[in-house]
Design a protein around this motif. Structure first.
Motif, PDB file in Angstrom:
ATOM      1  N   ASN A 187      28.366 108.118  75.783  1.00  0.00           N
ATOM      2  CA  ASN A 187      28.742 109.486  75.406  1.00  0.00           C
ATOM      3  C   ASN A 187      29.702 109.404  74.230  1.00  0.00           C
ATOM      4  O   ASN A 187      30.825 108.904  74.359  1.00  0.00           O
ATOM      5  N   THR A 188      29.266 109.894  73.115  1.00  0.00           N
ATOM      6  CA  THR A 188      30.093 109.780  71.907  1.00  0.00           C
ATOM      7  C   THR A 188      31.334 110.652  71.964  1.00  0.00           C
ATOM      8  O   THR A 188      32.246 110.495  71.166  1.00  0.00           O
ATOM      9  N   LEU A 189      31.370 111.628  72.892  1.00  0.00           N
ATOM     10  CA  LEU A 189      32.531 112.508  72.979  1.00  0.00           C
ATOM     11  C   LEU A 189      33.674 111.877  73.760  1.00  0.00           C
ATOM     12  O   LEU A 189      34.809 112.347  73.686  1.00  0.00           O
ATOM     13  N   THR A 190      33.401 110.857  74.569  1.00  0.00           N
ATOM     14  CA  THR A 190      34.448 110.251  75.391  1.00  0.00           C
ATOM     15  C   THR A 190      34.741 108.816  75.020  1.00  0.00           C
ATOM     16  O   THR A 190      35.654 108.210  75.575  1.00  0.00           O
ATOM     17  N   THR A 191      33.999 108.219  74.134  1.00  0.00           N
ATOM     18  CA  THR A 191      34.258 106.836  73.747  1.00  0.00           C
ATOM     19  C   THR A 191      35.307 106.798  72.659  1.00  0.00           C
ATOM     20  O   THR A 191      35.521 107.748  71.922  1.00  0.00           O
ATOM     21  N   GLY A 192      35.986 105.660  72.555  1.00  0.00           N
ATOM     22  CA  GLY A 192      36.974 105.466  71.512  1.00  0.00           C
ATOM     23  C   GLY A 192      38.200 106.321  71.671  1.00  0.00           C
ATOM     24  O   GLY A 192      38.688 106.882  70.697  1.00  0.00           O
ATOM     25  N   GLN A 193      38.696 106.443  72.890  1.00  0.00           N
ATOM     26  CA  GLN A 193      39.888 107.247  73.134  1.00  0.00           C
ATOM     27  C   GLN A 193      41.091 106.345  73.354  1.00  0.00           C
ATOM     28  O   GLN A 193      40.984 105.286  73.971  1.00  0.00           O
ATOM     29  N   LEU A 194      42.243 106.807  72.883  1.00  0.00           N
ATOM     30  CA  LEU A 194      43.493 106.102  73.120  1.00  0.00           C
ATOM     31  C   LEU A 194      43.954 106.358  74.555  1.00  0.00           C
ATOM     32  O   LEU A 194      43.490 107.294  75.206  1.00  0.00           O
ATOM     33  N   PRO A 195      44.866 105.539  75.072  1.00  0.00           N
ATOM     34  CA  PRO A 195      45.371 105.775  76.433  1.00  0.00           C
ATOM     35  C   PRO A 195      45.967 107.163  76.586  1.00  0.00           C
ATOM     36  O   PRO A 195      46.338 107.828  75.619  1.00  0.00           O
ATOM     37  N   LYS A 196      46.078 107.601  77.843  1.00  0.00           N
ATOM     38  CA  LYS A 196      46.486 108.972  78.132  1.00  0.00           C
ATOM     39  C   LYS A 196      47.885 109.280  77.630  1.00  0.00           C
ATOM     40  O   LYS A 196      48.144 110.347  77.078  1.00  0.00           O
ATOM     41  N   PHE A 197      48.801 108.346  77.828  1.00  0.00           N
ATOM     42  CA  PHE A 197      50.200 108.571  77.446  1.00  0.00           C
ATOM     43  C   PHE A 197      50.557 107.783  76.185  1.00  0.00           C
ATOM     44  O   PHE A 197      51.645 107.218  76.086  1.00  0.00           O
ATOM     45  N   ILE A 198      49.635 107.746  75.238  1.00  0.00           N
ATOM     46  CA  ILE A 198      49.873 106.980  74.022  1.00  0.00           C
ATOM     47  C   ILE A 198      51.048 107.531  73.222  1.00  0.00           C
ATOM     48  O   ILE A 198      51.786 106.781  72.580  1.00  0.00           O
ATOM     49  N   GLU A 199      51.252 108.866  73.249  1.00  0.00           N
ATOM     50  CA  GLU A 199      52.364 109.447  72.494  1.00  0.00           C
ATOM     51  C   GLU A 199      53.710 108.910  72.995  1.00  0.00           C
ATOM     52  O   GLU A 199      54.596 108.604  72.189  1.00  0.00           O
ATOM     53  N   LEU A 200      53.850 108.805  74.330  1.00  0.00           N
ATOM     54  CA  LEU A 200      55.103 108.274  74.884  1.00  0.00           C
ATOM     55  C   LEU A 200      55.296 106.813  74.508  1.00  0.00           C
ATOM     56  O   LEU A 200      56.418 106.392  74.187  1.00  0.00           O
ATOM     57  N   TYR A 201      54.222 106.046  74.547  1.00  0.00           N
ATOM     58  CA  TYR A 201      54.334 104.632  74.184  1.00  0.00           C
ATOM     59  C   TYR A 201      54.739 104.475  72.721  1.00  0.00           C
ATOM     60  O   TYR A 201      55.592 103.650  72.375  1.00  0.00           O
ATOM     61  N   VAL A 202      54.126 105.277  71.859  1.00  0.00           N
ATOM     62  CA  VAL A 202      54.404 105.150  70.422  1.00  0.00           C
ATOM     63  C   VAL A 202      55.828 105.584  70.102  1.00  0.00           C
ATOM     64  O   VAL A 202      56.534 104.922  69.342  1.00  0.00           O
ATOM     65  N   ILE A 203      56.290 106.703  70.677  1.00  0.00           N
ATOM     66  CA  ILE A 203      57.643 107.162  70.362  1.00  0.00           C
ATOM     67  C   ILE A 203      58.679 106.193  70.919  1.00  0.00           C
ATOM     68  O   ILE A 203      59.723 105.940  70.297  1.00  0.00           O
ATOM     69  N   ALA A 204      58.405 105.602  72.100  1.00  0.00           N
ATOM     70  CA  ALA A 204      59.339 104.609  72.636  1.00  0.00           C
ATOM     71  C   ALA A 204      59.396 103.382  71.742  1.00  0.00           C
ATOM     72  O   ALA A 204      60.478 102.855  71.451  1.00  0.00           O
ATOM     73  N   GLY A 205      58.227 102.936  71.291  1.00  0.00           N
ATOM     74  CA  GLY A 205      58.219 101.797  70.384  1.00  0.00           C
ATOM     75  C   GLY A 205      58.910 102.098  69.064  1.00  0.00           C
ATOM     76  O   GLY A 205      59.638 101.259  68.517  1.00  0.00           O
ATOM     77  N   ALA A 206      58.706 103.316  68.529  1.00  0.00           N
ATOM     78  CA  ALA A 206      59.358 103.687  67.272  1.00  0.00           C
ATOM     79  C   ALA A 206      60.879 103.718  67.424  1.00  0.00           C
ATOM     80  O   ALA A 206      61.616 103.250  66.551  1.00  0.00           O
ATOM     81  N   LEU A 207      61.353 104.250  68.545  1.00  0.00           N
ATOM     82  CA  LEU A 207      62.801 104.286  68.784  1.00  0.00           C
ATOM     83  C   LEU A 207      63.382 102.884  68.872  1.00  0.00           C
ATOM     84  O   LEU A 207      64.458 102.602  68.316  1.00  0.00           O
ATOM     85  N   LEU A 208      62.689 101.990  69.566  1.00  0.00           N
ATOM     86  CA  LEU A 208      63.190 100.625  69.703  1.00  0.00           C
ATOM     87  C   LEU A 208      63.179  99.881  68.368  1.00  0.00           C
ATOM     88  O   LEU A 208      64.147  99.196  68.015  1.00  0.00           O
ATOM     89  N   ILE A 209      62.098 100.029  67.613  1.00  0.00           N
ATOM     90  CA  ILE A 209      61.994  99.318  66.336  1.00  0.00           C
ATOM     91  C   ILE A 209      63.036  99.810  65.346  1.00  0.00           C
ATOM     92  O   ILE A 209      63.768  99.020  64.732  1.00  0.00           O
ATOM     93  N   VAL A 210      63.136 101.112  65.171  1.00  0.00           N
ATOM     94  CA  VAL A 210      64.101 101.662  64.217  1.00  0.00           C
ATOM     95  C   VAL A 210      65.523 101.368  64.661  1.00  0.00           C
ATOM     96  O   VAL A 210      66.389 100.989  63.843  1.00  0.00           O
TER      97      VAL A 210
END
Length: 369
Positions: free
Chosen positions: A18-41
């Motif tokens: 199903n092309t509509l559901t493939t290639g999706q990022l994890p559900k809480f990717i926004e939280l992971y990315v913002i946490a990583g950005a805070l730690l890196i900066v």
């Protein structure tokens, strides 16, 4: 022939994708990315010995948006990446709008909670001279300010709410399109909406100076100043609520032979009552914290005065202002009294809004069962 038809109708072999559901990022990717950005900066700024909260948050947000856009573009598609970035920008804008409110509430609560007690609410502030010891005892109370705030705001609401609601009813239910009276009233309401509060105070002070005489400070004069500020808000909010009532309800009432007055009082107003009460509470919350018009029209006093028609009166916003502008000998106590008055004012506004919600819910039209 049968074999060829069967081969055409036979479902394709292998897993179905199903092309509509493939290639999706994890559900809480926004939280992971913002946490990583805070730690890196944060780590980079700590290594450079240039850490600051504002810069840390700003750079983390920029890194978060860039990283989220790149990850979504690689794992999903360009449209999903744009959607994630736009939703993140909307959420960031929401946080920026809420941050000053939260900061103000936290600051007022932290600095005023120590002063807010029953003695502060139930006693009148002022100084007492002891002729035996020749000592002057200064007490910090807010009873005169609480009474003055409720009386001045209540009188202003009694004057403003009927005028505002009746004006809104005229504009929505009676005025004809393009009528010069309706255009004039609408123009005046727009002008009154932009009047600075200090101008309303000058108007009330000048009016009562001409009627009563110089230094005609009174709570009623302050109520007149606040009503000038309240009326346009009530008119605008009630007008919008009345316009939201479906015309089908009015037409059905007229078809049954009900008069226009009865239709307004029995159909239109009950349907819009929740929004009208909300608009009235917004107007009250808008003026209950005004300082300049009350300071000019009612002045201030440490003595208890419950008569709004004679003499200066104290209010909570003016008490908070004078506690900083004109502190007593104990500057720390005066400042604490100012923060206590500010917190008490916030609590009164919250209580009034809760009461308004209860009233609106009680009188709102019940839905179909």
């Amino acid at each position: 022939m049968t074999t060829s038809v069967g081969s055409r109708l036979r479902p394709p072999q292998g897993p179905i994708t199903n092309t509509l559901t493939t290639g999706q990022l994890p559900k809480f990717i926004e939280l992971y990315v913002i946490a990583g950005a805070l730690l890196i900066v944060g780590g980079v700024m700590a290594l450079m010995s240039a850490f600051s909260v504002g810069g840390w948050v700003f750079l983390s947000v920029v890194l978060y948006l860039v990283a989220l856009g790149v990850l979504s573009s690689l794992a999903e598609n360009r449209r999903r990446a744009t959607d994630r970035i736009v939703r993140s920008l909307v959420f960031i804008a929401f946080l920026l709008a809420v941050a000053p409110l939260v900061s103000t509430l936290v600051t007022v609560t932290v600095k005023g909670i120590g002063q807010l007690n029953w003695a502060f609410i139930s006693t009148t502030g002022g100084s007492v001279f002891d002729p035996d010891t020749l000592a002057v005892t200064v007490s910090h109370g807010a009873l005169q300010a609480v009474v003055g705030t409720l009386e001045i705001t209540g009188i202003a609401a009694v004057m403003s709410v009927p005028i505002g609601i009746l004006t809104a009813i005229y504009l929505v239910e009676y005025a004809q399109a393009g009528q010069w009276v309706a255009r004039t009233v609408t123009f005046l309401v727009d002008v009154m909406t932009g009047i600075p509060s200090i101008v309303a105070g000058l108007f009330a002070f000048s009016l009562f100076t001409l009627i009563v005489g110089p230094k005609a400070f009174s709570g009623f004069s302050a109520s007149v100043a606040l009503s000038v500020l309240m009326i346009p808000i009530v008119v605008r909010s009630c007008e919008e609520m009345l316009r939201l009532v479906p015309h089908d309800l009015r037409e059905a009432s007229f078809a049954l032979g009900v008069s226009r007055f009865s239709t307004i009082t029995r159909i239109v107003l009950p349907t819009a009552i929740a929004g009208i009460i909300t608009g009235v509470m917004i107007a009250i919350a808008r003026v209950i914290g005004e300082t300049a018009p009350i300071f000019m029209a009612a002045s201030f006093t440490d003595n208890f005065n419950a008569n709004p028609f004679s003499g200066p009166m104290q209010t909570l916003p003016v008490l908070a202002y004078t506690g900083y502008k004109f502190p007593g000998q104990d500057i720390a106590a005066s400042n604490a009294s100012a923060w206590g008055a500010a917190l008490l004012l916030v609590i009164i506004v919250v209580i009034l809004n809760i009461i308004a919600r209860i009233i609106a819910k009680a009188f709102a039209p019940k839905g179909a069962r």
